[in-house]
Design a protein around this motif. Structure first.
Motif, short mmCIF file in Angstrom:
data_model
loop_
_atom_site.label_atom_id
_atom_site.label_comp_id
_atom_site.label_asym_id
_atom_site.label_seq_id
_atom_site.Cartn_x
_atom_site.Cartn_y
_atom_site.Cartn_z
N SER A 110 120.90 18.64 19.92
CA SER A 110 119.48 18.33 19.98
C SER A 110 118.64 19.59 20.09
O SER A 110 119.09 20.63 20.58
N ALA A 111 117.41 19.51 19.61
CA ALA A 111 116.49 20.64 19.68
C ALA A 111 115.07 20.11 19.73
O ALA A 111 114.77 18.99 19.32
N ILE A 112 114.17 20.97 20.26
CA ILE A 112 112.73 20.69 20.25
C ILE A 112 112.07 21.83 19.51
O ILE A 112 112.29 23.01 19.82
N VAL A 113 111.26 21.49 18.52
CA VAL A 113 110.68 22.48 17.62
C VAL A 113 109.17 22.36 17.64
O VAL A 113 108.62 21.25 17.67
N ASP A 166 123.32 20.30 12.75
CA ASP A 166 122.26 19.48 13.31
C ASP A 166 121.32 20.26 14.22
O ASP A 166 120.24 19.76 14.55
N ALA A 167 121.68 21.48 14.61
CA ALA A 167 120.76 22.30 15.40
C ALA A 167 119.48 22.59 14.63
O ALA A 167 118.44 22.89 15.23
N GLY A 168 119.51 22.51 13.30
CA GLY A 168 118.33 22.73 12.49
C GLY A 168 117.63 21.46 12.07
O GLY A 168 116.61 21.51 11.36
N SER A 169 118.13 20.32 12.53
CA SER A 169 117.57 19.05 12.08
C SER A 169 116.13 18.85 12.54
O SER A 169 115.29 18.31 11.79
N GLY A 175 123.79 20.76 6.51
CA GLY A 175 124.82 19.95 7.15
C GLY A 175 125.88 20.83 7.77
O GLY A 175 126.01 22.02 7.45
N GLY A 176 126.66 20.24 8.67
CA GLY A 176 127.66 21.02 9.42
C GLY A 176 128.66 21.74 8.55
O GLY A 176 129.16 22.81 8.92
N CYS A 177 128.99 21.19 7.37
CA CYS A 177 129.93 21.87 6.48
C CYS A 177 129.33 23.15 5.91
O CYS A 177 130.06 23.99 5.38
#
Length: 531
Positions: free
Chosen positions: A12-15, A297-300, A268-270
């Motif tokens: 998860s992240a907050i941007v 997902d850190a960049g989602s 994506g993670g790959c």
């Protein structure tokens, strides 16, 4: 227009994004500051991010996730009109816009918005991760066309290999562990080069077409790979063969369907698989290839913020810096256990050349999972013993490689890829036999290249180390407790240095050397045995 974006569930992240300037303000990842890896958003991160923004945002955006995850969020899949929610909410007495779009879209627009290609340049996009394995085309008008699914669940299949061979993975139908994919990438290097044998072919023929989730380890007790052990030669051969087969499946699809020579965006993670990234560069199908440093997902949350900006302003490109994470917290530490010196690059370079292992902290955290010189552990790159020591410090498996960081202008002297690699996302063949600590078993490394413009302080340290050693390369691994995100406060760093066995650390312009009598007993005993 200020946009605040949140990604639910793991990584998860907050941007915060300035939509008017089309610029990333910050991306605070929930695992950073020594929270558990792959964390969901927590109150500490929310409060810190809210305090940094300084005002109620104009738009709150929430990324989509699995169906039923939230009443006011969309689901995981979908790129067409209707795969978003637009409305209003009241926050602290003020009405703000509310925006939610799918997780699939977050990867798509994150890679597009962060890419260096000018607005209006058509691009292909590949999203491959736990569940998605799809190609897309984004045209000059920002219209998205789904070109097709090459494979279901590629990331899950890749990580499942480790679970299948690992006797400690005992749940017969449990989802794969996120951390196992990176371990499979390391183990593939131990596999021998040849065509699949009968057992390997049977496993590939079962695994690749399957759309089961989670994959049933408990139903594969008759497999020759069941609990065989992850370092067994038969398993590492399998891992290499399956890795090749997954890439070949996607490459075959791309060769047939992506024929216009557009640049390729990977998300994506790959997208953290450095072997696959290198192979995409070498296909000659695309005019260029871009992978963001937070491809997983850190960049989602960045992607959802860009998607919201695109909706409200029509713009989908942003200015950003990889060092846009949390600032370091310089809290109180016990200064009786350290000698404190003003940062002298020559002194630190000499310590590294004397086989000291040093924590290196500068400015804000990196975004994404890779330490890129602001939350790093650094060491000289010359000996296998250093590789072994770093893996002991990190408390991780001996088969895991250690990455190098290199002066950008010297990359071609040491590695076979002269292209800059600022985010440590490509494998290279090591050309310099002196770099034993960072050369993996197959002769490759996952190098980060550094220029003065990109990271001036790390560039200066590498330059000083080169002046003393003749080589502008160092070992670079992430500064974190095992199972946690980057260390982000001085008290945690001192605890880590003493217990894990660092010789010292740098925080901004100060060099802290641990006094010998305050090192952990385990470390002191190792020093004595060497002497």
């Amino acid at each position: 227009m200020k946009i605040l974006s949140l990604k639910p569930d793991h990584d998860s992240a907050i941007v915060a994004l300035d939509g008017s300037a089309a610029e990333l303000i910050y991306s605070y990842e929930a695992e950073k500051d020594s929270f558990p890896r792959y964390s969901t958003v927590n109150p500490a991160t929310i409060l810190e991010a809210a305090g940094r923004l300084g005002a109620i945002p104009d738009v709150v955006a929430v990324g989509g996730w699995c169906t039923g995850f939230g009443h006011d969020a969309v689901g995981y899949y979908g790129i067409a009109e209707g795969s978003e929610i637009v409305g209003e909410k009241t926050i602290f007495g003020r009405k703000v816009y509310y925006y939610s779009s799918t997780h699939e879209r977050s990867h798509l627009w994150g890679a597009y918005g962060m890419s260096p290609f000018a607005a209006g340049v058509p691009c292909y996009a590949l999203i491959w991760e736990g569940w998605c394995g799809d190609f897309y085309q984004i045209d000059e008008h920002l219209q998205v066309q789904h070109l097709g699914k090459a494979m279901a669940n590629p990331g899950q299949k890749y990580a499942f290999l480790y679970a299948l061979a690992d006797p400690s993975f005992i749940s017969p139908k449990a989802p794969t562990r996120i951390q196992d994919a990176g371990k499979v990438m390391a183990l593939c290097a131990y596999g021998q080069t040849r065509s699949p044998d009968r057992d390997e072919r049977a496993l590939i023929d079962f695994l690749l077409p399957s759309d089961q989730y989670p994959l049933p380890k408990g139903e594969m007790r008759d497999s020759p790979y069941y609990n065989i052990g992850v370092t067994h030669q038969k398993f590492t051969d399998l891992a290499r063969r399956v890795s090749d087969a997954i890439f070949d499946k996607f490459h075959t699809f791309a060769r047939k369907n992506l024929t216009k020579g557009y640049p390729l965006l990977i998300s994506g993670g790959c997208g953290l698989n450095c072997e696959w990234n290198r192979r995409w560069l070498e296909t000659d199908l695309f005019s260029d290839v871009f992978i963001p440093p937070c491809a997983n997902d850190a960049g989602s949350a960045i992607g959802t913020a860009i998607d919201a900006m695109r909706h409200f302003t029509g713009k989908a490109k942003i200015k950003w810096n990889v060092y846009s994470g949390q600032p370091f917290t310089l809290d109180e530490i016990d200064r009786t256990v350290v000698e404190v010196h003003r940062l002298d690059y020559g002194q630190v370079a000499s310590a590294l050349l004397d086989d000291k292992v040093i924590g290196w902290v500068q400015g804000n955290c990196e975004i994404g999972p890779r330490a890129l010189g602001n939350r790093s552990i650094l060491a000289a790159p010359f000996s296998k013993e250093t590789h072994e020591r770093l893996n002991r410090i990190k408390n991780r498996e001996a088969f895991r490689p250690i990455a190098p960081v290199c002066l950008e202008q010297d990359a071609a002297l040491h590695f076979d890829l002269a292209r800059p690699s600022p985010y440590m996302l490509l494998f290279q063949k090591v050309l310099d036999g002196r770099l034993k600590a960072v050369t993996h078993v197959d002769g490759t490394a996952r190098a980060q290249t550094v220029s003065q413009e990109q990271n001036a302080k790390l560039f200066q340290l590498l330059t000083s180390f080169k002046a003393k050693s003749g080589v502008g390369v160092l070992c670079n691994t992430s500064l974190n407790f095992n199972g946690s995100g980057f260390i982000n406060r001085a008290s945690d760093l001192l605890t880590y240095a003493r217990t894990a066995g660092l010789d010292g650390f740098v925080i901004d312009d100060a060099f802290y050397i641990i006094k010998e009598r305050y090192l952990s007993r385990r470390r002191v005993d190792r020093n004595r045995s060497r002497s």
